[in-house]
Design a protein around this motif. Structure first.
Motif, short mmCIF file in Angstrom:
data_model
loop_
_atom_site.label_atom_id
_atom_site.label_comp_id
_atom_site.label_asym_id
_atom_site.label_seq_id
_atom_site.Cartn_x
_atom_site.Cartn_y
_atom_site.Cartn_z
N LEU A 117 0.81 -1.19 -0.30
CA LEU A 117 0.06 -0.20 -0.37
C LEU A 117 1.35 1.18 0.06
N PHE A 118 1.77 0.98 0.44
CA PHE A 118 2.88 2.40 0.25
C PHE A 118 4.49 2.04 1.78
N ALA A 119 5.31 2.57 1.21
CA ALA A 119 6.78 2.32 1.47
C ALA A 119 6.83 2.58 2.89
N HIS A 120 6.02 3.09 3.22
CA HIS A 120 7.07 3.05 5.35
C HIS A 120 5.60 3.07 6.23
N PRO A 121 4.57 2.18 6.35
CA PRO A 121 3.19 2.25 6.84
C PRO A 121 3.77 1.84 8.54
N ASN A 122 5.11 1.04 8.78
CA ASN A 122 5.22 1.80 10.39
C ASN A 122 5.13 3.06 11.01
N TYR A 123 5.34 3.90 9.92
CA TYR A 123 6.12 5.50 10.48
C TYR A 123 4.28 6.32 10.46
N VAL A 124 3.73 5.23 9.63
CA VAL A 124 2.11 5.82 9.04
C VAL A 124 1.81 5.57 11.46
N ALA A 125 1.81 4.22 11.25
CA ALA A 125 1.49 3.66 12.56
C ALA A 125 2.05 5.11 14.03
N VAL A 126 3.40 5.15 14.24
CA VAL A 126 3.90 5.90 14.82
C VAL A 126 3.13 7.57 14.55
N VAL A 127 3.14 8.25 13.71
CA VAL A 127 2.11 8.97 13.36
C VAL A 127 1.04 9.05 14.35
N VAL A 128 -0.11 8.17 14.22
CA VAL A 128 -1.03 8.32 14.36
C VAL A 128 -1.60 7.78 15.54
N GLU A 129 -0.42 7.33 16.02
CA GLU A 129 0.04 6.58 17.93
C GLU A 129 0.32 8.06 18.65
N GLY A 130 0.82 8.56 17.73
CA GLY A 130 1.55 9.55 19.04
C GLY A 130 0.50 10.96 18.71
N ALA A 131 -0.23 10.67 18.00
CA ALA A 131 -0.90 11.74 18.02
C ALA A 131 -2.79 11.36 18.92
N ALA A 132 -2.87 9.80 18.30
CA ALA A 132 -3.94 9.56 19.82
C ALA A 132 -3.75 9.24 20.78
N LEU A 133 -2.75 8.32 20.59
CA LEU A 133 -2.70 8.36 22.22
C LEU A 133 -3.35 8.95 22.78
N PRO A 134 -1.82 10.21 23.47
CA PRO A 134 -2.58 11.40 24.29
C PRO A 134 -4.06 12.25 24.53
N LEU A 135 -4.08 11.59 22.73
CA LEU A 135 -5.38 12.59 23.09
C LEU A 135 -6.81 11.59 23.12
N VAL A 136 -6.46 11.06 23.61
CA VAL A 136 -7.98 9.22 24.08
C VAL A 136 -8.40 10.09 25.27
N HIS A 137 -7.39 10.80 25.78
CA HIS A 137 -7.06 11.92 27.52
C HIS A 137 -7.23 13.17 27.84
N THR A 138 -7.37 13.88 26.72
CA THR A 138 -7.26 15.00 26.28
C THR A 138 -5.51 15.55 26.69
N ALA A 139 -4.45 14.62 26.76
CA ALA A 139 -3.16 15.36 26.56
C ALA A 139 -2.19 16.12 25.97
N TRP A 140 -2.89 17.44 25.17
CA TRP A 140 -3.32 17.70 23.92
C TRP A 140 -1.99 18.33 23.82
N LEU A 141 -0.91 18.82 25.10
CA LEU A 141 0.15 19.14 24.50
C LEU A 141 0.95 18.51 24.51
N THR A 142 1.07 16.92 25.50
CA THR A 142 1.13 15.46 24.81
C THR A 142 1.92 15.85 23.28
N ALA A 143 0.65 14.95 22.71
CA ALA A 143 -0.16 14.67 21.69
C ALA A 143 0.83 15.86 20.19
N LEU A 144 0.91 17.37 20.71
CA LEU A 144 1.96 18.46 19.78
C LEU A 144 2.89 18.47 19.98
#
Length: 180
Positions: A117-144
């Motif tokens: 599907l694309f060349a670096h899918p693991n890094y897509v996972a890293v980017v998505v997780e890096g934003a989503a995991l903190p925002l599960v509990h509104t830790a927006w400073l950590t996500a940013l």
């Protein structure tokens, strides 16, 4: 223990499982003549990813971040999807997957699984997780903060990995008993 703390501890345990897998796979790659690239940025990557998990816990505790269902549930779904994508990458690459950039000369590029599907899918996972995991509990400073610090690191990592994969040419070495 809050459900969010339990989630972060589960992700931390998953990271430890990744490190065990990576260490085993690094041995396999090195036995086949694998060469590591970009070792200099690896400690920064480990620190940043550790900081993500610590930041999730610290920000929710110190800033009293609430769980907002309209944000938290979709972000949890994204964080879980990122984990699924990461483990799909790990399963697809098999013993070639690593947290370090180690390339065995002569092995063909993997083009199956998420790599079709694309060349670096693991890094897509890293980017998505890096934003989503903190925002599960509104830790927006950590996500940013993670996202802003991860972007230049990811650029370095992608250049390193692309260069390493481009140099991986020639016949694959034959090593008896080199299975994961």
């Amino acid at each position: 223990m809050s459900p969010y703390t339990a989630l972060i501890l589960l992700v931390a345990a998953e990271r430890l499982a990744e490190l065990v897998t990576a260490r085993r796979n690094a041995g396999w790659s090195r036995r086949l003549g694998g060469r590591e690239f970009g070792g200099g940025h690896y400690p920064v990557m480990v620190l940043l990813h550790t900081g993500l998990l610590a930041g999730c816990l610290a920000e929710t505790a110190w800033a009293h971040r609430p769980f907002l269902p309209a944000l938290g549930w979709p972000m949890l779904a994204l964080a879980l999807a990122a984990q699924a994508l990461r483990w799909w990458c790990i399963a697809t690459l098999g013993p070639r997957w690593n947290t370090r950039v180690i390339v065995v000369p002569g092995l063909p590029l993997v083009t199956g699984g998420p790599y079709r599907l694309f060349a670096h899918p693991n890094y897509v996972a890293v980017v998505v997780e890096g934003a989503a995991l903190p925002l599960v509990h509104t830790a927006w400073l950590t996500a940013l903060g993670f996202t802003l610090l991860n972007l230049p690191l990811l650029a370095v990592r992608l250049r390193c990995e692309n260069r390493a994969l481009g140099l991986a040419t020639g016949p694959a070495p034959a090593v008896a008993g080199a299975t994961p």
